[in-house]
Scaffold this motif. Structure first.
Motif, short mmCIF file in Angstrom:
data_model
loop_
_atom_site.label_atom_id
_atom_site.label_comp_id
_atom_site.label_asym_id
_atom_site.label_seq_id
_atom_site.Cartn_x
_atom_site.Cartn_y
_atom_site.Cartn_z
N ILE A 46 0.86 -1.18 0.00
CA ILE A 46 0.00 0.00 0.00
C ILE A 46 0.90 1.23 0.00
O ILE A 46 1.83 1.32 0.81
CB ILE A 46 -0.91 0.03 1.24
N ASP A 47 0.65 2.16 -0.91
CA ASP A 47 1.42 3.41 -0.96
C ASP A 47 0.51 4.57 -0.58
O ASP A 47 -0.55 4.77 -1.18
CB ASP A 47 1.98 3.63 -2.36
N ILE A 48 0.93 5.34 0.41
CA ILE A 48 0.16 6.47 0.93
C ILE A 48 0.96 7.75 0.69
O ILE A 48 2.10 7.86 1.14
CB ILE A 48 -0.10 6.30 2.44
N MET A 49 0.38 8.71 -0.01
CA MET A 49 1.08 9.96 -0.29
C MET A 49 0.32 11.14 0.29
O MET A 49 -0.90 11.26 0.12
CB MET A 49 1.25 10.18 -1.79
N ALA A 50 1.05 12.01 0.98
CA ALA A 50 0.46 13.22 1.56
C ALA A 50 0.43 14.34 0.53
O ALA A 50 1.29 14.41 -0.35
CB ALA A 50 1.26 13.66 2.79
N THR A 51 -0.54 15.22 0.65
CA THR A 51 -0.65 16.38 -0.25
C THR A 51 -0.42 17.69 0.48
O THR A 51 -0.37 18.74 -0.16
CB THR A 51 -2.02 16.41 -0.92
N GLU A 52 -0.26 17.64 1.80
CA GLU A 52 -0.04 18.85 2.57
C GLU A 52 1.00 18.60 3.66
O GLU A 52 1.21 17.46 4.09
CB GLU A 52 -1.34 19.34 3.21
N GLY B 53 2.70 18.36 7.24
CA GLY B 53 2.24 18.00 8.57
C GLY B 53 1.00 17.12 8.59
O GLY B 53 0.15 17.25 9.47
N THR B 54 0.91 16.19 7.64
CA THR B 54 -0.24 15.27 7.58
C THR B 54 0.02 14.07 8.48
O THR B 54 1.01 13.37 8.33
CB THR B 54 -0.47 14.79 6.14
N GLY C 276 8.03 -3.79 11.52
CA GLY C 276 7.49 -4.05 12.85
C GLY C 276 6.05 -3.62 13.06
O GLY C 276 5.59 -3.55 14.20
N PHE C 277 5.33 -3.35 11.99
CA PHE C 277 3.91 -2.97 12.10
C PHE C 277 3.08 -4.25 12.17
O PHE C 277 3.02 -5.02 11.21
CB PHE C 277 3.50 -2.11 10.91
N LEU C 278 2.44 -4.46 13.31
CA LEU C 278 1.77 -5.73 13.58
C LEU C 278 0.31 -5.71 13.18
O LEU C 278 -0.35 -4.66 13.19
CB LEU C 278 1.90 -6.07 15.08
N LYS C 279 -0.19 -6.89 12.86
CA LYS C 279 -1.58 -7.08 12.47
C LYS C 279 -2.53 -6.55 13.54
O LYS C 279 -2.35 -6.78 14.74
CB LYS C 279 -1.82 -8.57 12.24
N ASN C 280 -3.55 -5.80 13.10
CA ASN C 280 -4.63 -5.29 13.94
C ASN C 280 -4.18 -4.29 15.00
O ASN C 280 -4.94 -3.98 15.93
CB ASN C 280 -5.41 -6.43 14.60
N GLN C 281 -2.96 -3.77 14.88
CA GLN C 281 -2.48 -2.71 15.75
C GLN C 281 -2.52 -1.38 14.99
O GLN C 281 -2.33 -1.34 13.78
CB GLN C 281 -1.06 -2.99 16.23
N THR C 282 -2.75 -0.28 15.69
CA THR C 282 -2.90 1.03 15.05
C THR C 282 -1.64 1.87 15.24
O THR C 282 -1.09 1.94 16.35
CB THR C 282 -4.12 1.77 15.62
N TYR C 283 -1.20 2.50 14.14
CA TYR C 283 0.03 3.30 14.15
C TYR C 283 -0.23 4.64 13.47
O TYR C 283 -1.17 4.79 12.68
CB TYR C 283 1.15 2.57 13.40
N THR C 284 0.62 5.62 13.77
CA THR C 284 0.52 6.95 13.17
C THR C 284 1.88 7.40 12.65
O THR C 284 2.90 7.26 13.35
CB THR C 284 -0.02 7.98 14.17
N LYS C 285 1.89 7.90 11.41
CA LYS C 285 3.09 8.47 10.81
C LYS C 285 2.78 9.89 10.36
O LYS C 285 1.66 10.20 9.94
CB LYS C 285 3.52 7.64 9.59
N THR C 286 3.78 10.77 10.43
CA THR C 286 3.61 12.15 9.95
C THR C 286 4.35 12.31 8.63
O THR C 286 5.54 11.99 8.52
CB THR C 286 4.16 13.15 10.99
N LEU C 287 3.63 12.81 7.62
CA LEU C 287 4.18 13.00 6.28
C LEU C 287 4.03 14.45 5.86
O LEU C 287 3.09 15.13 6.27
CB LEU C 287 3.45 12.11 5.26
N THR D 254 -6.59 6.48 7.87
CA THR D 254 -7.22 7.79 8.05
C THR D 254 -6.11 8.85 8.10
O THR D 254 -4.94 8.54 8.34
CB THR D 254 -8.07 7.86 9.32
N SER D 255 -6.49 10.10 7.89
CA SER D 255 -5.50 11.17 7.89
C SER D 255 -6.12 12.48 8.35
O SER D 255 -7.34 12.68 8.25
CB SER D 255 -4.90 11.34 6.49
#
Length: 320
Positions: A42-48, A50-51, A64-75, A104-105
């Protein structure tokens, strides 16, 4: 081929559309042993700037991203975050892919999904956000050969009821969670040879509608060099299907490859339109302009009404 959707691809909530029933596996690595890097991604690209992107993968992923766990990245604008499964999925093993992964973003993003399959072929598309999902779809069966087509219906909301008409409308399934992916077997598609073509299994168009929430649909087609859907001989293709209420642009271009004599390398265009609209468009080919119905569109291999859905006027499909 991936269809880029412009501003319609921008959004803040996505569920990933990929195979959910174990129908295909990554490059059939268990047989060949030569495609260790064939992984669903999956490729996720930000358009602004501080997303913040939040995601919940349905399989363990690289990094290290595990199944059914929630993570947040800033792009920041133009930056891409790739989510890649840790191990290849085996056929008929659930989960085989990253289907149903939620993203979500805080600011608009675009998301592209790709699955590496047998014979080193990739299938996927640019996704559309849940804000643009709909409730009624018409899926034209593809130009396939010796492969059973499938559509994967992603329900945004738990409890969504999905009805499928492959000749007769029935309640196919009810989503048991947000982002549930439901597999629908639609039968053989149409295939061609030097002498013409054969009809697909059942009706040429499958209609799908939902109650209780919007849905999105991934259509999986392709061909196999042997009968019986042998996974090591399957060449897949996929596309996210627009709803019956999607408005197409006034001008569409179709890139034609040089046709051959086997079922695997012929060109075809599927036209789905409201009844009586056949005089509203024309086609340019080889420097000539043809009005629809004038004969310039080539051999009409199939024509017939699409089963009506709630709130729809009679529609038609023609394959040329």
């Amino acid at each position: 081929m991936f269809t880029l959707k412009g501003k319609h691809a921008l959004g803040n909530e996505f569920y990933v559309a990929q195979i959910s029933d174990g129908y295909s596996e990554n490059a059939f690595n268990q047989k060949s042993g030569t495609t260790l890097n064939a992984l669903d991604q999956i490729d996720i690209m930000a358009t602004e700037i501080g997303t913040q992107v939040t995601f919940t993968p349905t399989k363990d992923c690289v990094g290290g991203f595990l199944k059914n766990q929630t993570y947040t990245k800033t792009l920041n604008r133009g930056e891409v975050f790739k989510l890649c499964e840790q191990t290849q999925g085996s056929r008929w093993t659930i989960p085989t892919t990253l289907a149903g992964t939620k993203i979500t973003s805080t600011k608009p993003i675009v998301v592209t999904s790709v699955e590496d399959h047998s014979n080193r072929d990739a299938a996927g598309d640019q996704l559309i956000p849940t804000s643009r999902w709909a409730t009624q779809f018409a899926v034209t069966k593809g130009v396939s050969y010796e492969i059973n087509e499938r559509i994967y219906v992603i329900a945004r909301d738990n409890g969504t009821r999905v009805y499928v008409n492959n000749g007769t409308e029935t309640l196919h399934a009810t989503a048991t969670k947000d982002g549930d992916t439901l597999s629908v077997y639609t039968g053989l598609g149409r295939w061609f040879n030097s002498g013409g073509g054969t009809s697909p299994t059942g009706v040429p168009v499958v209609t799908v509608r939902s109650e209780g929430g919007p849905i999105s649909i991934l259509h999986m087609v392709g061909y196999s060099t042997t009968a019986g859907d042998a996974p090591d001989n399957t060449h897949p293709a996929a596309a996210v299907i627009p709803s019956v209420y999607s408005i197409s642009p006034k001008l569409l271009a179709f890139y034609q490859v040089t046709p051959g004599t086997t079922p695997t390398d012929n060109n075809a265009i599927m036209l789905v339109y409201r009844d009586t609209f056949d005089t509203y468009f024309e086609m340019e080919y080889n420097g000539s302009t043809h009005s629809y119905g004038s004969g310039g569109f080539g051999k009409i291999l199939s024509s017939g009404p699409i089963p009506c859905m709630t709130g729809c006027n009679e529609s038609r499909v023609q394959l040329i």
